[in-house]
Each structure stands twice: as structure tokens, then as C-alpha cells.
Design a protein around this motif. Structure first.
Motif, PDB file in Angstrom:
ATOM      1  N   TRP A  66     -40.336  -9.305  -0.027  1.00 22.76           N
ATOM      2  CA  TRP A  66     -40.876 -10.620  -0.321  1.00 22.76           C
ATOM      3  C   TRP A  66     -39.917 -11.686   0.202  1.00 22.76           C
ATOM      4  CZ3 TRP A  66     -42.689 -10.216  -6.129  1.00 22.76           C
ATOM      5  CH2 TRP A  66     -43.760  -9.329  -6.212  1.00 22.76           C
ATOM      6  N   HIS A  67     -40.453 -12.721   0.793  1.00 19.81           N
ATOM      7  CA  HIS A  67     -39.692 -13.849   1.340  1.00 19.81           C
ATOM      8  C   HIS A  67     -38.772 -13.414   2.469  1.00 19.81           C
ATOM      9  CE1 HIS A  67     -40.422 -16.791  -2.181  1.00 19.81           C
ATOM     10  NE2 HIS A  67     -41.345 -15.869  -2.166  1.00 19.81           N
ATOM     11  N   THR A  68     -39.239 -12.472   3.275  1.00 20.85           N
ATOM     12  CA  THR A  68     -38.541 -12.062   4.494  1.00 20.85           C
ATOM     13  C   THR A  68     -39.575 -11.983   5.616  1.00 20.85           C
ATOM     14  OG1 THR A  68     -38.852  -9.649   4.375  1.00 20.85           O
ATOM     15  CG2 THR A  68     -36.995 -10.584   3.107  1.00 20.85           C
ATOM     16  N   ALA A  75     -44.316 -16.922   2.757  1.00 21.52           N
ATOM     17  CA  ALA A  75     -43.443 -17.843   2.035  1.00 21.52           C
ATOM     18  C   ALA A  75     -42.463 -18.454   3.026  1.00 21.52           C
ATOM     19  CB  ALA A  75     -42.693 -17.104   0.933  1.00 21.52           C
ATOM     20  N   PHE A  77     -39.141 -18.725   4.082  1.00 18.63           N
ATOM     21  CA  PHE A  77     -37.889 -18.007   3.853  1.00 18.63           C
ATOM     22  C   PHE A  77     -36.719 -18.575   4.644  1.00 18.63           C
ATOM     23  CE2 PHE A  77     -40.674 -15.631   6.731  1.00 18.63           C
ATOM     24  CZ  PHE A  77     -39.941 -15.636   7.899  1.00 18.63           C
ATOM     25  N   ALA A 139     -33.787 -17.284   1.230  1.00 23.22           N
ATOM     26  CA  ALA A 139     -34.575 -16.611   0.195  1.00 23.22           C
ATOM     27  C   ALA A 139     -33.884 -15.379  -0.372  1.00 23.22           C
ATOM     28  CB  ALA A 139     -35.950 -16.244   0.749  1.00 23.22           C
ATOM     29  N   VAL A 142     -34.750 -13.906  -3.896  1.00 24.12           N
ATOM     30  CA  VAL A 142     -35.939 -13.076  -4.063  1.00 24.12           C
ATOM     31  C   VAL A 142     -35.724 -11.703  -3.431  1.00 24.12           C
ATOM     32  CG1 VAL A 142     -38.394 -12.837  -3.546  1.00 24.12           C
ATOM     33  CG2 VAL A 142     -37.471 -15.070  -4.152  1.00 24.12           C
ATOM     34  N   SER A 143     -35.273 -11.696  -2.183  1.00 26.37           N
ATOM     35  CA  SER A 143     -35.138 -10.427  -1.446  1.00 26.37           C
ATOM     36  C   SER A 143     -33.884  -9.653  -1.812  1.00 26.37           C
ATOM     37  CB  SER A 143     -35.124 -10.702   0.054  1.00 26.37           C
ATOM     38  OG  SER A 143     -33.930 -11.378   0.413  1.00 26.37           O
TER      39      SER A 143
END
Length: 157
Positions: A66-68, A75, A77, A139, A142-143
Motif C-alpha cells: 500500500w502507498h508504493t 495513493a 506516495f 509513505a 504505511v508501507s
């Protein structure tokens, strides 16, 4: 005295929780992320970003995609700023998710291996004006990818 004991117990609980957070982020610190873009790109042409996550350890590691770039433009990122300090507009989708991420949101990297993805930044960011740009991955919260280089890019006419 009774309130003091309750407060001390609460402090011990908070300290324990912080220790657990440190343990979960320690895995991410063993991963290194290397981003690459061409030094110059002509305005209107694709802006290829190569995003590689390397596992330098002797055991399998994982990170949340997520967020990559591994999930595309779902998103924002990256933080991309022009030489004037103005942020470049993100024009991709913005997904909302329920936490914690499910197992399928993680990418596993075998010991000593890496994973790579290529993505066109022009499809997610308004990189249409000639100028100098600075790119920062933002990001990691998240990641879990914290060790990421920064890039400079020049868009020419």
C-alpha cells in the motif's frame, strides 16, 4: 497512593506497546529502497520511475505494498516539488482502507533478493512543466519502507 499505582501500571503498559511498535518497524529497517529516474526528460514524454526494494538480510522480509508503486497510483506516495518549492499536483486515485492491512497486501522478499517495479510518474503527477523537480518517497508510515533515496529530475522543453 492508589492513583499513583494505577498511573504507574498505565505507564508500563504504554512502554510495552512502544516496544512492540519498535519491533515491527525493525524489520522494515533491514530493507533498502532505491528509486531511479532519468536525469532529464522532455516535457510531455513518460517519466519512468524504477522502484526497487532490496533485502540485505539472511532471512525473508516483507513490506506492505500500500502507498508504493507496486499497487499503481492508488495513493500519493511521493512528495514532488519544483525548484520554486511548490508541490506538484497528484492526479491519481486516493484509496481508503481498513487497517490493519490483510496478508495479501504484503510483498515477501527472499533473503538477499529484491523486487522491482517500473511506473510512469506522468500518469499520477502533473509533471508537464519544464523545470527542476525534487522527488521524495513519503509513505513509509504505511508501507514500512523507511530507507529510501531522494531524486532530482529536470523536465526540458
Amino acid at each position: 497512593m492508589r492513583n499513583l499505582i494505577v498511573m504507574m501500571a498505565a505507564c508500563l503498559f504504554v512502554f510495552s506497546a512502544c516496544t512492540n511498535v519498535q519491533k515491527t518497524t525493525a524489520t522494515a529497517e533491514t530493507l533498502e529502497t532505491v528509486m531511479a529516474v532519468p536525469a532529464t526528460v522532455k516535457a510531455g514524454e513518460p517519466v519512468p520511475l524504477t522502484f526497487t526494494v532490496l533485502n540485505h538480510t539472511g532471512q525473508e522480509q516483507e513490506f506492505c505494498k500500500w502507498h508504493t508503486p507496486f499497487e499503481g497510483f492508488i495513493a500519493a506516495f511521493l512528495d514532488i516539488k519544483g525548484s520554486d518549492g511548490e508541490a506538484v499536483a497528484y492526479r491519481g486515485a486516493m484509496a481508503k482502507r481498513i487497517m490493519p492491512p490483510p496478508a495479501e497486501a504484503y510483498i515477501k522478499i527472499p533473503a538477499g533478493d529484491s523486487v522491482t517495479v517500473d511506473i510512469d510518474l506522468l500518469k499520477g503527477y502533473d509533471l508537464t512543466k519544464p523545470g527542476k523537480y525534487h522527488i521524495v518517497y513519503q509513505a513509509g508510515g504505511v508501507s514500512g519502507l523507511e530507507k529510501v533515496n531522494e531524486l532530482d529530475l529536470v523536465i526540458t522543453e
